[in-house]
Design an enzyme around this catalytic site. Sequence first.
Site, PDB file in Angstrom:
ATOM      1  N   LYS A   7     -11.513  58.946  70.159  1.00  0.00           N
ATOM      2  CA  LYS A   7     -10.259  58.566  70.836  1.00  0.00           C
ATOM      3  C   LYS A   7     -10.337  59.087  72.259  1.00  0.00           C
ATOM      4  O   LYS A   7     -10.103  60.257  72.533  1.00  0.00           O
ATOM      5  CB  LYS A   7      -9.061  59.193  70.102  1.00  0.00           C
ATOM      6  CG  LYS A   7      -7.799  58.383  70.180  1.00  0.00           C
ATOM      7  CD  LYS A   7      -6.865  58.531  71.306  1.00  0.00           C
ATOM      8  CE  LYS A   7      -6.416  59.737  71.967  1.00  0.00           C
ATOM      9  NZ  LYS A   7      -6.030  59.445  73.381  1.00  0.00           N
ATOM     10  N   GLY A  49     -10.385  68.792  76.240  1.00  0.00           N
ATOM     11  CA  GLY A  49      -9.102  68.581  76.899  1.00  0.00           C
ATOM     12  C   GLY A  49      -8.473  69.922  77.242  1.00  0.00           C
ATOM     13  O   GLY A  49      -9.168  70.936  77.343  1.00  0.00           O
ATOM     14  N   GLU A  93     -13.665  72.171  73.610  1.00  0.00           N
ATOM     15  CA  GLU A  93     -14.108  72.321  75.007  1.00  0.00           C
ATOM     16  C   GLU A  93     -12.854  72.239  75.869  1.00  0.00           C
ATOM     17  O   GLU A  93     -12.304  71.157  76.072  1.00  0.00           O
ATOM     18  CB  GLU A  93     -15.082  71.192  75.381  1.00  0.00           C
ATOM     19  CG  GLU A  93     -16.402  71.233  74.639  1.00  0.00           C
ATOM     20  CD  GLU A  93     -17.275  72.402  75.059  1.00  0.00           C
ATOM     21  OE1 GLU A  93     -17.139  72.886  76.203  1.00  0.00           O
ATOM     22  OE2 GLU A  93     -18.081  72.850  74.233  1.00  0.00           O
ATOM     23  N   LEU A  94     -12.410  73.392  76.350  1.00  0.00           N
ATOM     24  CA  LEU A  94     -11.077  73.428  76.976  1.00  0.00           C
ATOM     25  C   LEU A  94     -11.158  73.757  78.470  1.00  0.00           C
ATOM     26  O   LEU A  94     -12.188  73.572  79.099  1.00  0.00           O
ATOM     27  CB  LEU A  94     -10.203  74.417  76.211  1.00  0.00           C
ATOM     28  CG  LEU A  94     -10.187  74.196  74.684  1.00  0.00           C
ATOM     29  CD1 LEU A  94      -9.383  75.259  73.975  1.00  0.00           C
ATOM     30  CD2 LEU A  94      -9.653  72.811  74.331  1.00  0.00           C
ATOM     31  N   CYS A  97     -13.457  70.891  84.541  1.00  0.00           N
ATOM     32  CA  CYS A  97     -13.123  72.062  83.712  1.00  0.00           C
ATOM     33  C   CYS A  97     -13.795  73.303  84.274  1.00  0.00           C
ATOM     34  O   CYS A  97     -13.277  74.404  84.169  1.00  0.00           O
ATOM     35  CB  CYS A  97     -13.575  71.819  82.280  1.00  0.00           C
ATOM     36  SG  CYS A  97     -15.264  71.247  82.152  1.00  0.00           S
ATOM     37  N   GLU A 136      -4.844  77.039  85.249  1.00  0.00           N
ATOM     38  CA  GLU A 136      -5.713  75.932  85.649  1.00  0.00           C
ATOM     39  C   GLU A 136      -4.888  74.848  86.352  1.00  0.00           C
ATOM     40  O   GLU A 136      -3.879  74.389  85.817  1.00  0.00           O
ATOM     41  CB  GLU A 136      -6.395  75.326  84.420  1.00  0.00           C
ATOM     42  CG  GLU A 136      -7.413  74.266  84.784  1.00  0.00           C
ATOM     43  CD  GLU A 136      -7.984  73.544  83.574  1.00  0.00           C
ATOM     44  OE1 GLU A 136      -7.212  73.142  82.681  1.00  0.00           O
ATOM     45  OE2 GLU A 136      -9.213  73.371  83.530  1.00  0.00           O
TER      46      GLU A 136
HETATM   47  P1  NAD Z   1      -5.193  66.635  77.465  1.00  0.00           P
HETATM   48  O1  NAD Z   1      -5.268  67.852  76.609  1.00  0.00           O
HETATM   49  O2  NAD Z   1      -3.880  66.250  78.022  1.00  0.00           O
HETATM   50  O3  NAD Z   1      -5.699  65.342  76.643  1.00  0.00           O
HETATM   51  C1  NAD Z   1      -6.978  65.304  76.055  1.00  0.00           C
HETATM   52  C2  NAD Z   1      -6.967  64.300  74.920  1.00  0.00           C
HETATM   53  O4  NAD Z   1      -6.092  64.751  73.885  1.00  0.00           O
HETATM   54  C3  NAD Z   1      -6.492  62.901  75.319  1.00  0.00           C
HETATM   55  O5  NAD Z   1      -7.319  61.943  74.700  1.00  0.00           O
HETATM   56  C4  NAD Z   1      -5.085  62.865  74.736  1.00  0.00           C
HETATM   57  O6  NAD Z   1      -4.649  61.562  74.436  1.00  0.00           O
HETATM   58  C5  NAD Z   1      -5.275  63.682  73.468  1.00  0.00           C
HETATM   59  N1  NAD Z   1      -4.045  64.228  72.887  1.00  0.00           N
HETATM   60  C6  NAD Z   1      -2.906  64.595  73.526  1.00  0.00           C
HETATM   61  N2  NAD Z   1      -2.013  65.063  72.637  1.00  0.00           N
HETATM   62  C7  NAD Z   1      -2.601  65.024  71.420  1.00  0.00           C
HETATM   63  C8  NAD Z   1      -2.180  65.385  70.095  1.00  0.00           C
HETATM   64  N3  NAD Z   1      -0.983  65.884  69.845  1.00  0.00           N
HETATM   65  N4  NAD Z   1      -3.045  65.205  69.071  1.00  0.00           N
HETATM   66  C9  NAD Z   1      -4.273  64.703  69.299  1.00  0.00           C
HETATM   67  N5  NAD Z   1      -4.720  64.333  70.530  1.00  0.00           N
HETATM   68  C10 NAD Z   1      -3.895  64.496  71.577  1.00  0.00           C
HETATM   69  O7  NAD Z   1      -6.281  66.843  78.601  1.00  0.00           O
HETATM   70  P2  NAD Z   1      -6.574  65.907  79.877  1.00  0.00           P
HETATM   71  O8  NAD Z   1      -5.454  66.021  80.831  1.00  0.00           O
HETATM   72  O9  NAD Z   1      -6.994  64.565  79.415  1.00  0.00           O
HETATM   73  O10 NAD Z   1      -7.877  66.609  80.493  1.00  0.00           O
HETATM   74  C11 NAD Z   1      -7.830  67.705  81.343  1.00  0.00           C
HETATM   75  C12 NAD Z   1      -8.172  68.980  80.592  1.00  0.00           C
HETATM   76  O11 NAD Z   1      -9.423  68.849  79.941  1.00  0.00           O
HETATM   77  C13 NAD Z   1      -8.322  70.177  81.516  1.00  0.00           C
HETATM   78  O12 NAD Z   1      -7.713  71.302  80.934  1.00  0.00           O
HETATM   79  C14 NAD Z   1      -9.821  70.379  81.596  1.00  0.00           C
HETATM   80  O13 NAD Z   1     -10.229  71.684  81.905  1.00  0.00           O
HETATM   81  C15 NAD Z   1     -10.229  69.983  80.215  1.00  0.00           C
HETATM   82  N6  NAD Z   1     -11.657  69.624  80.185  1.00  0.00           N
HETATM   83  C16 NAD Z   1     -12.536  70.452  79.565  1.00  0.00           C
HETATM   84  C17 NAD Z   1     -13.885  70.160  79.575  1.00  0.00           C
HETATM   85  C18 NAD Z   1     -14.901  71.067  78.905  1.00  0.00           C
HETATM   86  O14 NAD Z   1     -16.014  70.617  78.658  1.00  0.00           O
HETATM   87  N7  NAD Z   1     -14.571  72.323  78.630  1.00  0.00           N
HETATM   88  C19 NAD Z   1     -14.336  69.009  80.224  1.00  0.00           C
HETATM   89  C20 NAD Z   1     -13.407  68.197  80.865  1.00  0.00           C
HETATM   90  C21 NAD Z   1     -12.070  68.493  80.824  1.00  0.00           C
END
Ligand code: NAD
Length: 493
Positions: A175, A228, A250-251, A284, A385
């Site tokens: 997803k 995310g 991976e946050l 990230c 962040e």
């Molecule tokens: P986000 O947490 O808002 O969303 C990530 C994913 O989770 C999306 O696909 C979203 O639709 C889904 N999601 C949201 N609510 C959910 C729920 N209740 N249940 C299941 N899925 C749900 O993150 P974002 O804004 O898309 O991305 C930015 C974040 O990602 C930043 O914090 C960044 O640091 C992190 N990130 C981490 C890495 C890594 O490798 N550590 C890489 C890239 C981005």
Amino acid sequence: MQTYSHWIAGEFRAPESGEWIDTIDPYRGEVWARIPAGNVADANLAVAAAKRAMTTGPWSKLTASERGRIIGKIGDLLLTHVDRLAELEVRDNGKLMAEMRGQLKFASDYWRYYAGLADKIEGSVMPIEKPDMLGFTLREPVGVVLAITAWNSPLNFFALKCAPALAAGCAVVLKPSEFSSVSSLEFAALTKEAGLPDGVINVISGYGGDVGPALVEHPDVAQITFTGSDVTGTRIYEAAARHMKRVAMELGGKSPNIVFEDADLDAAIGGAISGIFGAAGQMCTAGSRLLVQNSIKQEFTQRLLEATRSIKMGDPMDAATQMGPLSTTPQYNKVLEYIDVARAEGARLIHGGKPAEGPGIQGGHFIEPTIFTDVSNNMRIAQEEVFGPILSLIGFEDEAEAIALGNQIAYGLAAGVWTRDIGRMVRVSKALHAGTVWGNTYRTYSYMMPVGGMKRSGIGREYGIEAINEFLETKSIMISTAATPPRNNFVPR
Ligand code: NAD
């Protein structure tokens, strides 16, 4: 305008709800495609397809080498279509064409690396202490994998999640983010062309809050691999715990980029700039806390400002552009809010600090590269962040203070160290709480080097041989080899 569909069981499928989500080009600020608004019914179909593929489908009967050949072909096909797919990603997330092209070439190598690993997943034979007994382990696929990903690097995440999962023999439901699903939906069809049996990879799009919980809580999902924010990651982790599912997370991060007085300052300035203004800070691993030794802070700041002034913002498709727009409207608003927060906390703005204007950037979500100095490490701007082009400059006196400030943070994803002193480089690298430490470089990746976070930045590792472990269970088998097997009694042998 093109309309995309879910990819379930080897075919495109319209959403059960009949509803769609507009996807917006962040450079032009215009709707350019529609993706399905997935719901519980779509989630159930996708998980059922993955389960069938793993249990009765041809995937479950392939040898590891045959699996590897298909995974390799997926990597080859990605490379064949790199320009088209990179363009889709740029339209969805506004990152530079040059970066996305490079990222997709990397992703292609990533697929090929795991293609090679598929038939090197080995169990062990243990020289157990019991006579007439053979003890060995098998490494088996964990089951149906759910991959949920962020918006900044869609097809890279597709590879990071699916290549090792497939090498391990799993089937996946992916997803992607509702902000950037197009490239994943289109690429999914290429996996069929590579010979991947139906249902091994399923891609469904939708709002996280709608389709996410249905997928996370589904009883047939064994493992969740998530990229995310830590807020969403925590929510998923809690739900997974209720069902005793395995997770890899991976946050986010708030990484220290540490410059000592003996560093090659030109290189360190390049690393500081690419660490925070590359991808408009939407990384990230962004080096968002720049720790500079007090003895060089004034000179370093002047040179950093000069380099920042020359950053060219513009159309991400243009090869001369160095910084594109922010990818989404919520992200744009969040970054502007943090600029206000930093000001209110007493940080001193020395560059940028507002939406960018000028020829070629009207209509997009552009924010100037922004630098705050006089930041103390306990301010929100230094602890939270932002995921945007906002740099916090913090001074330090000596090595001990640099390490203390570097570690004084809830996150632990990455760090940079700039020094010519090899002993110091090793000492500081070892002392920092970060999954990756870069020495005299920043934003450098190899598919062979494990990537992941400590502390609030995550659980588990991607990249390298270790990534395979996320998708495997170890089974112990003990067999009596005695001509007359012992009769059981009530005391364990
Ligand atoms: P986000 O947490 O808002 O969303 C990530 C994913 O989770 C999306 O696909 C979203 O639709 C889904 N999601 C949201 N609510 C959910 C729920 N209740 N249940 C299941 N899925 C749900 O993150 P974002 O804004 O898309 O991305 C930015 C974040 O990602 C930043 O914090 C960044 O640091 C992190 N990130 C981490 C890495 C890594 O490798 N550590 C890489 C890239 C981005």
